[in-house]
Motif scaffolding. Structure first.
Motif, PDB file in Angstrom:
ATOM      1  N   ASP A 118      13.070   9.475   8.298  1.00 17.34           N
ATOM      2  CA  ASP A 118      11.735  10.048   8.467  1.00 17.34           C
ATOM      3  C   ASP A 118      11.141   9.683   9.815  1.00 17.34           C
ATOM      4  O   ASP A 118      10.226  10.358  10.295  1.00 17.34           O
ATOM      5  N   ALA A 119      11.628   8.618  10.418  1.00 18.86           N
ATOM      6  CA  ALA A 119      11.141   8.203  11.731  1.00 18.86           C
ATOM      7  C   ALA A 119      12.183   7.318  12.390  1.00 18.86           C
ATOM      8  O   ALA A 119      12.911   6.584  11.721  1.00 18.86           O
ATOM      9  N   SER A 179       3.196   7.162  13.100  1.00 27.64           N
ATOM     10  CA  SER A 179       2.756   6.425  11.918  1.00 27.64           C
ATOM     11  C   SER A 179       3.543   5.135  11.707  1.00 27.64           C
ATOM     12  O   SER A 179       3.114   4.261  10.944  1.00 27.64           O
ATOM     13  N   VAL A 180       4.685   4.990  12.381  1.00 28.19           N
ATOM     14  CA  VAL A 180       5.485   3.770  12.211  1.00 28.19           C
ATOM     15  C   VAL A 180       5.329   2.814  13.391  1.00 28.19           C
ATOM     16  O   VAL A 180       5.995   1.776  13.438  1.00 28.19           O
ATOM     17  N   ALA A 181       4.448   3.139  14.324  1.00 32.49           N
ATOM     18  CA  ALA A 181       4.297   2.298  15.516  1.00 32.49           C
ATOM     19  C   ALA A 181       3.898   0.871  15.149  1.00 32.49           C
ATOM     20  O   ALA A 181       4.385  -0.097  15.749  1.00 32.49           O
ATOM     21  N   ASP A 182       3.011   0.726  14.155  1.00 32.01           N
ATOM     22  CA  ASP A 182       2.550  -0.615  13.773  1.00 32.01           C
ATOM     23  C   ASP A 182       3.667  -1.456  13.160  1.00 32.01           C
ATOM     24  O   ASP A 182       3.608  -2.692  13.205  1.00 32.01           O
ATOM     25  N   ILE A 183       4.663  -0.805  12.579  1.00 31.92           N
ATOM     26  CA  ILE A 183       5.775  -1.568  11.988  1.00 31.92           C
ATOM     27  C   ILE A 183       6.496  -2.351  13.078  1.00 31.92           C
ATOM     28  O   ILE A 183       6.785  -3.545  12.923  1.00 31.92           O
ATOM     29  N   ASP A 184       6.770  -1.682  14.175  1.00 33.37           N
ATOM     30  CA  ASP A 184       7.416  -2.372  15.287  1.00 33.37           C
ATOM     31  C   ASP A 184       6.471  -3.396  15.906  1.00 33.37           C
ATOM     32  O   ASP A 184       6.865  -4.532  16.190  1.00 33.37           O
ATOM     33  N   ALA A 185       5.220  -2.998  16.136  1.00 39.94           N
ATOM     34  CA  ALA A 185       4.259  -3.877  16.804  1.00 39.94           C
ATOM     35  C   ALA A 185       4.060  -5.175  16.033  1.00 39.94           C
ATOM     36  O   ALA A 185       3.964  -6.260  16.632  1.00 39.94           O
ATOM     37  N   ASP A 186       3.987  -5.091  14.705  1.00 42.62           N
ATOM     38  CA  ASP A 186       3.792  -6.298  13.903  1.00 42.62           C
ATOM     39  C   ASP A 186       5.010  -7.217  13.969  1.00 42.62           C
ATOM     40  O   ASP A 186       4.882  -8.444  13.910  1.00 42.62           O
ATOM     41  N   GLN A 187       6.194  -6.628  14.101  1.00 44.15           N
ATOM     42  CA  GLN A 187       7.396  -7.456  14.258  1.00 44.15           C
ATOM     43  C   GLN A 187       7.363  -8.198  15.594  1.00 44.15           C
ATOM     44  O   GLN A 187       7.679  -9.390  15.665  1.00 44.15           O
ATOM     45  N   TYR A 188       6.944  -7.487  16.649  1.00 44.55           N
ATOM     46  CA  TYR A 188       6.890  -8.124  17.963  1.00 44.55           C
ATOM     47  C   TYR A 188       5.873  -9.263  17.963  1.00 44.55           C
ATOM     48  O   TYR A 188       6.127 -10.332  18.526  1.00 44.55           O
ATOM     49  N   ALA A 189       4.728  -9.010  17.350  1.00 44.11           N
ATOM     50  CA  ALA A 189       3.671 -10.025  17.321  1.00 44.11           C
ATOM     51  C   ALA A 189       4.113 -11.259  16.546  1.00 44.11           C
ATOM     52  O   ALA A 189       3.807 -12.399  16.926  1.00 44.11           O
ATOM     53  N   ALA A 190       4.837 -11.036  15.450  1.00 43.21           N
ATOM     54  CA  ALA A 190       5.277 -12.157  14.612  1.00 43.21           C
ATOM     55  C   ALA A 190       6.538 -12.819  15.152  1.00 43.21           C
ATOM     56  O   ALA A 190       6.861 -13.962  14.795  1.00 43.21           O
ATOM     57  N   GLY A 194      11.129  -4.911   1.055  1.00 41.29           N
ATOM     58  CA  GLY A 194      10.804  -5.855  -0.007  1.00 41.29           C
ATOM     59  C   GLY A 194      11.926  -6.819  -0.304  1.00 41.29           C
ATOM     60  O   GLY A 194      11.686  -7.896  -0.864  1.00 41.29           O
ATOM     61  N   GLU A 195      13.163  -6.458   0.073  1.00 38.58           N
ATOM     62  CA  GLU A 195      14.292  -7.347  -0.182  1.00 38.58           C
ATOM     63  C   GLU A 195      14.158  -8.670   0.566  1.00 38.58           C
ATOM     64  O   GLU A 195      14.617  -9.712   0.096  1.00 38.58           O
ATOM     65  N   TYR A 196      13.551  -8.615   1.745  1.00 36.44           N
ATOM     66  CA  TYR A 196      13.390  -9.824   2.554  1.00 36.44           C
ATOM     67  C   TYR A 196      11.913 -10.090   2.837  1.00 36.44           C
ATOM     68  O   TYR A 196      11.541 -10.470   3.947  1.00 36.44           O
ATOM     69  N   ALA A 197      11.098  -9.922   1.812  1.00 34.07           N
ATOM     70  CA  ALA A 197       9.650 -10.079   1.977  1.00 34.07           C
ATOM     71  C   ALA A 197       9.279 -11.486   2.415  1.00 34.07           C
ATOM     72  O   ALA A 197       8.358 -11.671   3.225  1.00 34.07           O
ATOM     73  N   GLU A 198       9.958 -12.492   1.888  1.00 33.36           N
ATOM     74  CA  GLU A 198       9.630 -13.873   2.264  1.00 33.36           C
ATOM     75  C   GLU A 198      10.074 -14.175   3.691  1.00 33.36           C
ATOM     76  O   GLU A 198       9.426 -14.952   4.397  1.00 33.36           O
ATOM     77  N   ARG A 199      11.151 -13.558   4.100  1.00 32.65           N
ATOM     78  CA  ARG A 199      11.685 -13.811   5.443  1.00 32.65           C
ATOM     79  C   ARG A 199      10.900 -13.063   6.511  1.00 32.65           C
ATOM     80  O   ARG A 199      10.667 -13.594   7.602  1.00 32.65           O
ATOM     81  N   TRP A 200      10.497 -11.803   6.181  1.00 27.46           N
ATOM     82  CA  TRP A 200       9.781 -10.973   7.137  1.00 27.46           C
ATOM     83  C   TRP A 200       8.501 -10.419   6.498  1.00 27.46           C
ATOM     84  O   TRP A 200       8.374  -9.203   6.258  1.00 27.46           O
ATOM     85  N   PRO A 201       7.527 -11.242   6.187  1.00 28.78           N
ATOM     86  CA  PRO A 201       6.325 -10.767   5.488  1.00 28.78           C
ATOM     87  C   PRO A 201       5.509  -9.773   6.305  1.00 28.78           C
ATOM     88  O   PRO A 201       4.941  -8.823   5.746  1.00 28.78           O
ATOM     89  N   GLU A 202       5.433  -9.966   7.629  1.00 28.67           N
ATOM     90  CA  GLU A 202       4.645  -9.063   8.466  1.00 28.67           C
ATOM     91  C   GLU A 202       5.258  -7.665   8.474  1.00 28.67           C
ATOM     92  O   GLU A 202       4.559  -6.653   8.335  1.00 28.67           O
ATOM     93  N   PHE A 203       6.560  -7.612   8.642  1.00 32.61           N
ATOM     94  CA  PHE A 203       7.256  -6.321   8.621  1.00 32.61           C
ATOM     95  C   PHE A 203       7.090  -5.652   7.266  1.00 32.61           C
ATOM     96  O   PHE A 203       6.805  -4.447   7.184  1.00 32.61           O
ATOM     97  N   THR A 204       7.272  -6.403   6.197  1.00 32.02           N
ATOM     98  CA  THR A 204       7.194  -5.847   4.846  1.00 32.02           C
ATOM     99  C   THR A 204       5.822  -5.235   4.587  1.00 32.02           C
ATOM    100  O   THR A 204       5.717  -4.115   4.063  1.00 32.02           O
ATOM    101  N   ALA A 205       4.767  -5.953   4.986  1.00 29.97           N
ATOM    102  CA  ALA A 205       3.408  -5.444   4.783  1.00 29.97           C
ATOM    103  C   ALA A 205       3.164  -4.176   5.592  1.00 29.97           C
ATOM    104  O   ALA A 205       2.592  -3.197   5.092  1.00 29.97           O
ATOM    105  N   ALA A 206       3.603  -4.164   6.858  1.00 31.90           N
ATOM    106  CA  ALA A 206       3.395  -2.996   7.717  1.00 31.90           C
ATOM    107  C   ALA A 206       4.187  -1.798   7.214  1.00 31.90           C
ATOM    108  O   ALA A 206       3.704  -0.655   7.235  1.00 31.90           O
ATOM    109  N   ALA A 207       5.423  -2.035   6.757  1.00 25.54           N
ATOM    110  CA  ALA A 207       6.258  -0.943   6.258  1.00 25.54           C
ATOM    111  C   ALA A 207       5.643  -0.332   4.999  1.00 25.54           C
ATOM    112  O   ALA A 207       5.586   0.899   4.859  1.00 25.54           O
ATOM    113  N   ARG A 208       5.201  -1.183   4.100  1.00 24.55           N
ATOM    114  CA  ARG A 208       4.581  -0.666   2.878  1.00 24.55           C
ATOM    115  C   ARG A 208       3.311   0.111   3.189  1.00 24.55           C
ATOM    116  O   ARG A 208       3.034   1.144   2.571  1.00 24.55           O
ATOM    117  N   ALA A 209       2.537  -0.369   4.145  1.00 25.44           N
ATOM    118  CA  ALA A 209       1.300   0.330   4.520  1.00 25.44           C
ATOM    119  C   ALA A 209       1.591   1.715   5.087  1.00 25.44           C
ATOM    120  O   ALA A 209       0.803   2.649   4.927  1.00 25.44           O
TER     121      ALA A 209
END
Length: 259
Positions: free
Chosen positions: A57-58, A78-89, A109-124
């Motif tokens: 999809d993107a 719409s997926v720009a924040d997913i990358d940006a949040d990974q860079y910030a974290a 969600g498989e690695y939510a504990e390992r990558w919480p910022e990415f998981t939250a941004a992806a779900r959003a």
């Protein structure tokens, strides 16, 4: 996850995907492709990936340099924040794929504990699956290759992406690596041509200024050049700049002799 490619990806879809990638590779072999700005080439490859991978999809492209990671191409804002949040974290699948030099493919969600910022941004953003593949430029005889970033594919379907898609993206990253290498060579050649032209222009200005000084002051070529050097050192100005300025002064109606 689509682990059984033959059941869920038809031969027609696979053939179409391969045709799309083949067309992209053919375009990259054209001489004109090397003259394109690198970000345009990567943007074109991102769009090719979005068309070639059935559930994509993107697609974004992460580029790594001395200033850090940044997204240089994307097919959906719409997926720009997913990358940006990974860079910030400083963590996430796109960075992990780059750092490990291996593809990362999973359901959000498989690695939510390992990558919480990415998981939250992806779900959003409604993303439920992802595939990140490292982007590496071959450096024959110089080690494992230069790491320059990753291609990141996002899907809003949890069952998206399988080994076929992974191989397809690896093929595209190989094309991207070739495109980057070609673009670098072309721009390096352009810079060399520009430097040569500048050097020839500078030499022509110096010769012209020397000739003018020889006529104006009745001196020889060596003394004229020595005077240019003296002016250059006294004014802390490069010789070719002194020559250019003198030509302008000698050519003006109100010129005055320069000693």
């Amino acid at each position: 996850m689509r682990e059984n490619t033959t059941d869920q990806l038809s031969l027609a879809e696979a053939a179409q995907a391969l045709d799309t990638v083949t067309d992209a590779l053919t375009e990259l072999r054209d001489e004109g492709a090397a003259q394109e700005p690198l970000e345009e080439v990567l943007g074109r490859l991102a769009r090719t990936a979005a068309a070639a991978v059935p559930d994509a999809d993107a697609v974004t492209v992460t580029h790594l340099d001395d200033t850090g990671p940044r997204t240089v191409a994307l097919t959906d804002d719409s997926v720009a924040d997913i990358d940006a949040d990974q860079y910030a974290a400083g963590r996430g699948p796109c960075l992990h794929a780059a750092a490990s030099r291996r593809p990362v493919r999973a359901v959000v969600g498989e690695y939510a504990e390992r990558w919480p910022e990415f998981t939250a941004a992806a779900r959003a953003a409604g993303v439920r699956a992802y595939l990140s593949v490292p982007l590496i430029i071959d450096t024959p005889g110089e080690g494992p290759g230069e790491l320059v970033g990753s291609f990141n594919v996002y899907a809003r379907t949890a069952a998206a992406f399988d080994p076929f898609d992974e191989k397809m993206m690896q093929l595209l990253t190989t094309a991207a690596s070739a495109a980057i290498s070609n673009a670098r060579r072309w721009w390096r050649a352009q810079r060399q041509v520009e430097q040569l032209n500048q050097a020839l222009t500078s030499r022509a200005d110096i010769d012209q200024a020397k000739g003018m000084m020889m006529v104006m002051h009745g001196i020889g070529a060596d003394e004229a050049f020595a005077r240019l050097i003296e002016i250059s050192q006294r004014t802390n100005t490069k010789v070719h700049r002194v020559a250019h300025d003198l030509i302008g002064k000698f050519s003006s109606p109100d010129r005055s002799p320069t000693r």
